[in-house]
Design an enzyme around this catalytic site. Structure first.
Site, PDB file in Angstrom:
ATOM      1  N   ASP A 290      41.275  37.289  48.668  1.00  0.00           N
ATOM      2  CA  ASP A 290      41.172  38.748  48.801  1.00  0.00           C
ATOM      3  C   ASP A 290      41.558  39.350  50.152  1.00  0.00           C
ATOM      4  OD1 ASP A 290      39.989  38.035  46.449  1.00  0.00           O
ATOM      5  OD2 ASP A 290      38.106  39.085  46.804  1.00  0.00           O
TER       6      ASP A 290
ATOM      7  N   TYR B  69      35.131  35.011  54.849  1.00  0.00           N
ATOM      8  CA  TYR B  69      35.751  35.011  53.522  1.00  0.00           C
ATOM      9  C   TYR B  69      37.069  34.237  53.504  1.00  0.00           C
ATOM     10  CZ  TYR B  69      35.381  37.646  49.033  1.00  0.00           C
ATOM     11  OH  TYR B  69      35.229  38.063  47.734  1.00  0.00           O
ATOM     12  N   TRP B  70      38.216  34.878  53.281  1.00  0.00           N
ATOM     13  CA  TRP B  70      39.483  34.141  53.189  1.00  0.00           C
ATOM     14  C   TRP B  70      40.257  34.165  54.505  1.00  0.00           C
ATOM     15  CZ3 TRP B  70      40.539  31.019  49.178  1.00  0.00           C
ATOM     16  CH2 TRP B  70      39.836  31.231  47.985  1.00  0.00           C
TER      17      TRP B  70
ATOM     18  N   ARG C  23      32.169  39.306  54.918  1.00  0.00           N
ATOM     19  CA  ARG C  23      32.887  39.998  53.829  1.00  0.00           C
ATOM     20  C   ARG C  23      34.030  40.848  54.405  1.00  0.00           C
ATOM     21  NH1 ARG C  23      32.092  38.703  48.584  1.00  0.00           N
ATOM     22  NH2 ARG C  23      32.922  40.756  48.166  1.00  0.00           N
TER      23      ARG C  23
ATOM     24  N   GLU D 157      29.499  29.583  48.411  1.00  0.00           N
ATOM     25  CA  GLU D 157      30.825  30.102  48.057  1.00  0.00           C
ATOM     26  C   GLU D 157      31.892  29.596  49.038  1.00  0.00           C
ATOM     27  OE1 GLU D 157      30.744  34.365  48.135  1.00  0.00           O
ATOM     28  OE2 GLU D 157      32.634  34.593  47.026  1.00  0.00           O
TER      29      GLU D 157
ATOM     30  N   GLY E  28      43.567  36.083  44.576  1.00  0.00           N
ATOM     31  CA  GLY E  28      42.384  35.225  44.646  1.00  0.00           C
ATOM     32  C   GLY E  28      41.896  35.061  46.080  1.00  0.00           C
TER      33      GLY E  28
ATOM     34  N   TYR F 252      27.525  45.214  40.895  1.00  0.00           N
ATOM     35  CA  TYR F 252      28.878  44.976  41.405  1.00  0.00           C
ATOM     36  C   TYR F 252      29.689  46.265  41.449  1.00  0.00           C
ATOM     37  CZ  TYR F 252      33.643  43.161  41.757  1.00  0.00           C
ATOM     38  OH  TYR F 252      34.922  42.910  42.168  1.00  0.00           O
TER      39      TYR F 252
ATOM     40  N   GLN G 128      44.655  37.448  37.983  1.00  0.00           N
ATOM     41  CA  GLN G 128      44.318  36.441  39.009  1.00  0.00           C
ATOM     42  C   GLN G 128      45.199  35.216  38.812  1.00  0.00           C
ATOM     43  OE1 GLN G 128      40.047  35.697  38.913  1.00  0.00           O
ATOM     44  NE2 GLN G 128      39.855  36.476  40.998  1.00  0.00           N
TER      45      GLN G 128
ATOM     46  N   TRP H  93      40.109  33.295  37.057  1.00  0.00           N
ATOM     47  CA  TRP H  93      40.373  31.919  37.507  1.00  0.00           C
ATOM     48  C   TRP H  93      39.097  31.138  37.750  1.00  0.00           C
ATOM     49  CZ3 TRP H  93      42.747  30.268  42.829  1.00  0.00           C
ATOM     50  CH2 TRP H  93      42.138  30.912  43.894  1.00  0.00           C
TER      51      TRP H  93
HETATM   52  C1  GLC Z   1      36.002  36.730  45.152  1.00  0.00           C
HETATM   53  C2  GLC Z   1      37.067  35.683  45.407  1.00  0.00           C
HETATM   54  C3  GLC Z   1      37.871  35.461  44.141  1.00  0.00           C
HETATM   55  C4  GLC Z   1      36.903  35.076  43.021  1.00  0.00           C
HETATM   56  C5  GLC Z   1      35.806  36.126  42.864  1.00  0.00           C
HETATM   57  C6  GLC Z   1      34.723  35.715  41.899  1.00  0.00           C
HETATM   58  O1  GLC Z   1      36.579  37.976  44.859  1.00  0.00           O
HETATM   59  O2  GLC Z   1      37.904  36.069  46.459  1.00  0.00           O
HETATM   60  O3  GLC Z   1      38.846  34.484  44.332  1.00  0.00           O
HETATM   61  O4  GLC Z   1      37.583  34.920  41.834  1.00  0.00           O
HETATM   62  O5  GLC Z   1      35.185  36.353  44.099  1.00  0.00           O
HETATM   63  O6  GLC Z   1      34.171  34.499  42.286  1.00  0.00           O
END
Ligand code: GLC
Length: 437
Positions: free
Chosen positions: A167, A358-359, A199, A402, A165, A82, A107, A36
């Site tokens: 997380d 984060y989220w 995180r 971000e 998306g 990663y 996603q 996405w």
């Molecule tokens: C994180 C975000 C996700 C995004 C990814 C790459 O995992 O939560 O939504 O797509 O980073 O940016």
């Protein structure tokens, strides 16, 4: 900083993150192609370099599986910055997977409306491009409605938090609580790039990995996943993106004379909207919420995902009014004294709200973009303008981070945003906000 200078900075973020055919979300932190992210990035790129925008989408389509599925990560390139990499995901276990290593989860499906945005930004000159990619975009919709909707309701499930998306939204805590995941030793890399307090925790990561391990045992077979997966959620953001993509592909399909596809998409679309409103709208919360298909229960938590359905035109006028009344303008997400910047990613009145992590609270630019367009679509001009000015304020103050703290008082004293810097979709959507919105 002046708008022109910031536009130039946004362009150089996208230039630096461009890897010969696709754009990584963020150097170090996310070094591959993400699904996405690429949709949002392509929308920004369309304003500055149409060829790159089209290439971004075509690269994403290289990862499509034979059954139409598009994975969340495509490993075109190598990188050891990663975790979890291609060897952990092991997509080759499924017979539909391409040679290109990918993940085996997906996603939010932004592809359909990203293609439409490229077409619109090109002043409708890119019909050939739409023709080239249309069938693959249709196949993705077909995959979801035929493989991810076991009760034929018009709503699809996600089976992993990374598919949402969002997380580590507190919504998933309820699922983790009942999962007995092993204490895997994790070789996490994200916390080498970013402060660990911003995180997800290690325990959360063990659940994330455990789900992947289960999927591998089941060779990413959709039927086995639907039958056995402890995480099976009808998510409002994910389904809203799918529905918005239906709408875009109906419009583009008419243009191309794709009558069969248009007819099929329209059937999925209508059914999806009906069930979405009857099943996911929660009157007490004044918002769309989540449904846990595995445990057959509503999870009535409100997050920024709860407002995404406005973007797809799902809400009736009455529902839209109730969302605005409850959550914006001195409502829950603005704060009683409007002390919050729009739009926190999780209910600021909840005890799980964490404005730095984060989220679980911070503002994300892609959700702001989605909600902004939703507010505009329903004629909520004042709220839309507020959302846009809060977004531009954050990007102008900090640059292309971000995510950001939503508390005005705290933001004033801060010098940086949170998470990765030079983050591609923050830059790409800034460009779209300035040039088009
Ligand atoms: C994180 C975000 C996700 C995004 C990814 C790459 O995992 O939560 O939504 O797509 O980073 O940016």
């Amino acid at each position: 900083m002046k708008e022109n200078q910031l536009l130039l900075n946004a362009q150089s973020v996208l230039q630096n993150n461009w890897k010969n055919g696709f754009t990584i979300p963020c150097e170090g932190l996310y070094p591959f192609q993400w699904n996405w992210d690429s949709g949002f990035i392509a929308i920004g790129l369309a304003h500055i370099d149409l060829e790159r925008a089209k290439q971004e989408i075509k690269s994403l389509l290289l990862g499509q599986w034979k059954n139409g599925f598009i994975p969340h990560i495509l490993f075109h390139n190598k990188s050891d910055s990663y975790f979890p990499g291609p060897e952990v995901h092991a997509s080759h276990l499924n017979a539909h997977a391409p040679k290109l290593p990918t993940s085996g989860i997906t996603q939010p499906p932004v592809l359909g409306f990203a293609i439409e945005a490229i077409y619109d930004i090109s002043n409708e000159t890119e019909k050939t491009f739409v023709e080239e990619v249309y069938d693959q975009a249709f196949l993705l919709q077909q995959y979801f409605y035929t493989q991810r909707d076991p009760y034929d309701e018009g709503l699809v499930y996600i089976c992993h938090n990374w598919e949402s998306g969002t997380d580590n939204t507190p919504v998933w805590d309820l699922i983790w609580k009942d999962m007995d995941s092993p204490n895997y030793e994790l070789n996490r890399r994200d916390t080498q790039h970013v402060d660990a307090v911003n995180r997800p925790s290690n325990r959360e990561y063990q659940h994330y990995i455990h789900l992947i391990e289960l999927f591998k045992e089941w060779r990413y077979d959709d039927t086995l996943i639907a039958k056995n997966c402890p995480f099976l959620i009808q998510d409002p953001l994910f389904n809203a993106m799918l529905i918005k993509s239906n709408e875009s592909l109906v419009r583009l399909g008419k243009l191309l004379g794709k009558d069969k596809e248009v007819a099929q998409l329209s059937v999925w679309h209508q059914k999806a909207i009906t069930t979405f409103n009857s099943k996911l709208f929660n009157e007490d919360k004044g918002a769309y919420v989540y449904y846990d298909l595995r445990n057959r229960r509503t999870i009535d938590y409100v997050s920024s995902s709860s407002f995404a359905p406005l973007f797809a035109g799902i809400a009736t006028k009455a529902i839209a009014d109730s969302i605005i009344k409850t959550h914006f303008n001195r409502g829950i997400f603005s704060g009683k004294e409007n002390e919050l910047l729009l739009c926190a990613s999780f209910d600021p009145t909840s005890q799980d709200f964490d404005p730095k992590r984060y989220w679980r609270g911070p503002v994300w630019i892609n959700l702001n973009w989605i909600i902004y367009h939703g507010l505009k679509r329903y004629g909520f001009k004042r709220e839309a303008e507020q959302l846009k000015s809060d977004t531009l304020y954050l990007l102008e103050k900090f640059g292309f981070y971000e995510y950001f703290d939503p508390r005005k008082e705290v933001v004033e004293g801060l010098e940086i945003g949170y998470g990765g810097n030079n983050f591609s979709w923050s830059a790409a959507l800034y460009i779209d906000f300035i040039k088009r919105a």
